[in-house]
Motif scaffolding. Structure first.
Motif, PDB file in Angstrom:
ATOM      1  N   LEU A  90       1.004  -1.619   0.095  1.00 47.54           N
ATOM      2  CA  LEU A  90       0.079  -0.253   0.394  1.00 47.54           C
ATOM      3  C   LEU A  90       1.121   1.886  -0.198  1.00 47.54           C
ATOM      4  O   LEU A  90       1.977   1.039   0.701  1.00 47.54           O
ATOM      5  CB  LEU A  90      -0.892  -0.241   1.176  1.00 47.54           C
ATOM      6  N   GLN A  97      -6.781   4.249  -2.890  1.00 49.99           N
ATOM      7  CA  GLN A  97      -5.970   3.479  -3.795  1.00 49.99           C
ATOM      8  C   GLN A  97      -6.955   1.936  -3.994  1.00 49.99           C
ATOM      9  O   GLN A  97      -7.275   2.078  -5.499  1.00 49.99           O
ATOM     10  CB  GLN A  97      -5.193   2.898  -2.032  1.00 49.99           C
ATOM     11  N   CYS A 153      -4.966  -3.686   6.937  1.00 52.30           N
ATOM     12  CA  CYS A 153      -4.399  -3.048   5.775  1.00 52.30           C
ATOM     13  C   CYS A 153      -4.455  -4.434   5.029  1.00 52.30           C
ATOM     14  O   CYS A 153      -4.457  -4.489   3.410  1.00 52.30           O
ATOM     15  CB  CYS A 153      -2.919  -3.035   5.747  1.00 52.30           C
ATOM     16  N   VAL A 172      -6.292   4.827   1.985  1.00 55.06           N
ATOM     17  CA  VAL A 172      -6.764   3.641   1.595  1.00 55.06           C
ATOM     18  C   VAL A 172      -7.944   4.158   0.252  1.00 55.06           C
ATOM     19  O   VAL A 172      -7.637   2.920  -0.173  1.00 55.06           O
ATOM     20  CB  VAL A 172      -7.032   2.467   2.492  1.00 55.06           C
TER      21      VAL A 172
END
Length: 282
Positions: free
Chosen positions: A102, A111, A159, A108
């Protein structure tokens, strides 16, 4: 027809000591709704084989294969632009280290939405809605709020779930999971494996699980390939592999598991095999 079929894959790298062959003539296939596990020691060529399929090896890698077919199309014949339309959309990969995979500079949410923008062309509102849906699907609480979090603000397990969300964002036909439970505690490992298998069953994906954890193989796989030094030593359905392994390397690998230890010392593969050469079986 298999979803992915690879015939005689060879991957080599130029080194200061000469050409090194990391993958040596590996052939494999996986079908829709099937879970294929690829197991072996570190350095056996498991990850390199799949990175070759994804086209993610460095330019120094020399990749050849008699065929690398996805849905009947040879990936080797595609232009870089055409291959990018497939990779990330129809074939997706979950990498070993989520904190390294990442980007720490972006949230996040950004992404996840970037994948949807590139491969599906969704507008901003649709991307946001789909990102919330994906975060919910992978079990992250308060998903709308967590979209604005950066990777360092999330735990390792969260994650990993974000990586899974990115991988399944476009409903891929084939999902490759490279050591998806590395560095996670046992409880989180079980949750991640259950999540992956549940998503695979729900969407009918083919799933390739790269691992050295034989417990993961026993729980999740339909079929298993055992690799050693870049070569395929054995291929069998999961029940046959554990009940009656045919390669002496596979037998040694299973015998070296902690639960099979006797006395105070865990046996190594070298202890079990000695100087005998490993036997390959088809």
């Amino acid at each position: 027809m298999p979803l992915l079929e690879i015939k005689n894959l060879v991957v080599e790298f130029e080194t200061a000591s000469g050409r090194f062959r990391a993958v040596d003539g590996v052939s494999l296939s996986v079908s829709e709704r099937e879970v294929l596990a690829i197991v072996g020691e570190s350095g056996s060529g498991k990850s390199v084989s799949m990175l070759a399929v994804m086209g993610l090896l460095p330019p120094s890698a020399m990749v050849t294969a008699d065929a690398m077919l996805f849905n009947g199309v040879d990936l080797q014949t595609l232009t870089a632009a055409d291959r990018r339309k497939i990779i990330g959309k129809d074939i997706a990969m979950i990498f070993q280290e989520p904190m390294a995979s990442l980007n720490p500079c972006f949230t996040v949410g950004f992404q996840i939405e970037e994948v949807l923008r590139v491969h599906m062309g969704l507008d901003r509102a649709a991307r946001r809605a789909r990102a919330v849906e994906l975060m919910t699907l992978v079990g992250i609480p308060t998903p709308a709020e967590r979209l604005s979090s950066y990777p360092h603000q999330m735990s390792g397990g969260q994650c990993q779930r974000v990586m899974i969300a990115i991988a399944i964002a476009c409903n891929p036909k084939l999902l490759i999971a490279d050591e998806p439970t590395t560095a996670l505690d046992v409880t989180i490992q079980k949750q991640i494996l259950d999540l992956l298998v549940g998503l695979q069953a729900k969407y009918g994906m083919g799933l390739i699980m790269i691992t050295h954890n034989m417990g993961v193989v026993a729980e999740t796989a339909d079929r298993v390939i055992v690799q050693y030094k870049g070569r395929k030593m054995e291929e069998a359905d999961v029940l046959s592999l554990f009940a009656a392994p045919r390669s002496n390397y596979t037998r040694a690998l299973l015998s070296a598991l902690p639960e099979n230890a006797t006395g105070n010392r865990l046996p190594t593969i070298a202890d079990i095999i000695g100087d005998k050469p490993f036997e390959e079986v088809s």
